[in-house]
Scaffold this active site. Structure first.
Site, PDB file in Angstrom:
ATOM      1  N   ASP A  29       0.757  -1.021   0.049  1.00 21.21           N
ATOM      2  CA  ASP A  29      -0.008   0.026  -0.066  1.00 21.21           C
ATOM      3  C   ASP A  29       0.936   1.124   0.023  1.00 21.21           C
ATOM      4  OD1 ASP A  29      -3.189   0.730   1.147  1.00 21.21           O
ATOM      5  OD2 ASP A  29      -1.678   2.111   0.941  1.00 21.21           O
ATOM      6  N   ASN A  85     -13.199  -2.905   2.413  1.00 17.20           N
ATOM      7  CA  ASN A  85     -13.991  -1.938   2.619  1.00 17.20           C
ATOM      8  C   ASN A  85     -15.081  -1.994   1.455  1.00 17.20           C
ATOM      9  OD1 ASN A  85     -12.722  -0.860   4.731  1.00 17.20           O
ATOM     10  ND2 ASN A  85     -11.301   0.142   3.520  1.00 17.20           N
ATOM     11  N   GLN A  92     -14.333   2.730   1.218  1.00 19.04           N
ATOM     12  CA  GLN A  92     -13.666   2.290   0.033  1.00 19.04           C
ATOM     13  C   GLN A  92     -13.326   3.424  -0.914  1.00 19.04           C
ATOM     14  OE1 GLN A  92     -15.894  -0.530  -2.174  1.00 19.04           O
ATOM     15  NE2 GLN A  92     -14.418  -1.081  -3.719  1.00 19.04           N
ATOM     16  N   VAL A  94     -11.162   2.974  -3.907  1.00 20.16           N
ATOM     17  CA  VAL A  94     -10.652   2.390  -4.996  1.00 20.16           C
ATOM     18  C   VAL A  94     -11.739   1.181  -5.452  1.00 20.16           C
ATOM     19  CG1 VAL A  94      -8.842   1.352  -6.460  1.00 20.16           C
ATOM     20  CG2 VAL A  94      -8.358   2.950  -4.621  1.00 20.16           C
ATOM     21  N   HIS A  98     -10.306  -5.402  -3.714  1.00 20.17           N
ATOM     22  CA  HIS A  98      -9.022  -5.787  -3.113  1.00 20.17           C
ATOM     23  C   HIS A  98      -8.934  -5.939  -1.467  1.00 20.17           C
ATOM     24  CE1 HIS A  98      -9.991  -1.271  -2.806  1.00 20.17           C
ATOM     25  NE2 HIS A  98      -9.139  -1.386  -1.551  1.00 20.17           N
ATOM     26  N   HIS A 100      -7.012  -5.795   1.960  1.00 19.94           N
ATOM     27  CA  HIS A 100      -5.993  -5.029   2.739  1.00 19.94           C
ATOM     28  C   HIS A 100      -5.425  -6.372   3.586  1.00 19.94           C
ATOM     29  CE1 HIS A 100      -6.938  -0.965   2.206  1.00 19.94           C
ATOM     30  NE2 HIS A 100      -8.109  -1.377   1.993  1.00 19.94           N
TER      31      HIS A 100
HETATM   32  P1  5GP Z   1      -9.846   1.487   0.112  1.00 23.46           P
HETATM   33  O1  5GP Z   1      -9.978   2.729   0.702  1.00 23.46           O
HETATM   34  O2  5GP Z   1     -10.419   1.429  -1.285  1.00 23.46           O
HETATM   35  O3  5GP Z   1     -10.256   0.024   0.881  1.00 23.46           O
HETATM   36  O4  5GP Z   1      -8.241   1.179  -0.170  1.00 23.46           O
HETATM   37  C1  5GP Z   1      -7.579   1.714  -1.254  1.00 23.46           C
HETATM   38  C2  5GP Z   1      -6.012   1.645  -0.715  1.00 23.46           C
HETATM   39  O5  5GP Z   1      -5.245   1.768  -1.957  1.00 23.46           O
HETATM   40  C3  5GP Z   1      -5.610   2.571   0.234  1.00 23.46           C
HETATM   41  O6  5GP Z   1      -4.952   2.284   1.500  1.00 23.46           O
HETATM   42  C4  5GP Z   1      -4.569   3.510  -0.550  1.00 23.46           C
HETATM   43  O7  5GP Z   1      -3.396   3.991   0.542  1.00 23.46           O
HETATM   44  C5  5GP Z   1      -3.983   2.549  -1.560  1.00 23.46           C
HETATM   45  N1  5GP Z   1      -3.749   3.486  -2.754  1.00 23.46           N
HETATM   46  C6  5GP Z   1      -4.376   4.185  -3.433  1.00 23.46           C
HETATM   47  N2  5GP Z   1      -3.820   4.532  -4.530  1.00 23.46           N
HETATM   48  C7  5GP Z   1      -2.572   3.712  -4.592  1.00 23.46           C
HETATM   49  C8  5GP Z   1      -1.591   3.655  -5.664  1.00 23.46           C
HETATM   50  O8  5GP Z   1      -1.342   4.304  -6.534  1.00 23.46           O
HETATM   51  N3  5GP Z   1      -0.512   2.530  -5.103  1.00 23.46           N
HETATM   52  C9  5GP Z   1      -0.639   1.888  -4.062  1.00 23.46           C
HETATM   53  N4  5GP Z   1       0.295   0.999  -3.800  1.00 23.46           N
HETATM   54  N5  5GP Z   1      -1.839   2.010  -3.196  1.00 23.46           N
HETATM   55  C10 5GP Z   1      -2.619   2.903  -3.499  1.00 23.46           C
END
Ligand code: 5GP
Length: 111
Positions: A29, A85, A92, A94, A98, A100
């Site tokens: 991440d 999420n 969420q 993205v 996915h 974590h």
């Molecule tokens: P969500 O909030 O959708 O559950 O998790 C998205 C995760 O993707 C977040 O923890 C965020 O830090 C990570 N993330 C967002 N953009 C990027 C990226 O460009 N590269 C990487 N490696 N992680 C990302």
């Protein structure tokens, strides 16, 4: 429009990869919440758990197996958390499914 994870899967954006096969990619991440914070991403575009269908059952199982293997590889097998999420209200950001994988420090009880 492609999500950031789709761009990483397609090689259009860099990422620190820790695992990859034909179906699944795992990366570090970019903004870790814990000393070990990995993202296990099915390559198939599924927006979130809400969009999963029966045909995705093996893929989801594989993601969890990879999570367990990565937990051992990163020496957090004694205490880690796997979470996803689902939806904006759950945090969420993205909209490409996915998981974590979090560990490396004591984790607060959520439930
Ligand atoms: P969500 O909030 O959708 O559950 O998790 C998205 C995760 O993707 C977040 O923890 C965020 O830090 C990570 N993330 C967002 N953009 C990027 C990226 O460009 N590269 C990487 N490696 N992680 C990302």
């Amino acid at each position: 429009m492609k999500t950031v994870f789709q761009k990483i899967i397609d090689g259009e954006l860099p990422a620190e990869k820790v695992f990859e096969n034909e179906r699944v990619l795992a990366i570090k991440d970019i903004a870790p919440h814990t000393p070990v914070h990995l993202l296990i991403i099915p390559k198939k575009h599924i927006a979130s758990i809400s969009e999963v269908t029966e045909e995705d059952i093996p893929l989801l199982g594989e993601c969890l197996l990879i999570a367990s293997q990565l937990a051992k590889q990163f020496h957090i097998e004694d205490g880690f958390r796997v979470l996803t999420n689902n939806g904006t209200d759950a945090g969420q950001t993205v909209f490409h499914l996915h998981f974590h994988l979090l560990g490396g420090r004591p984790l607060q009880h959520l439930v």
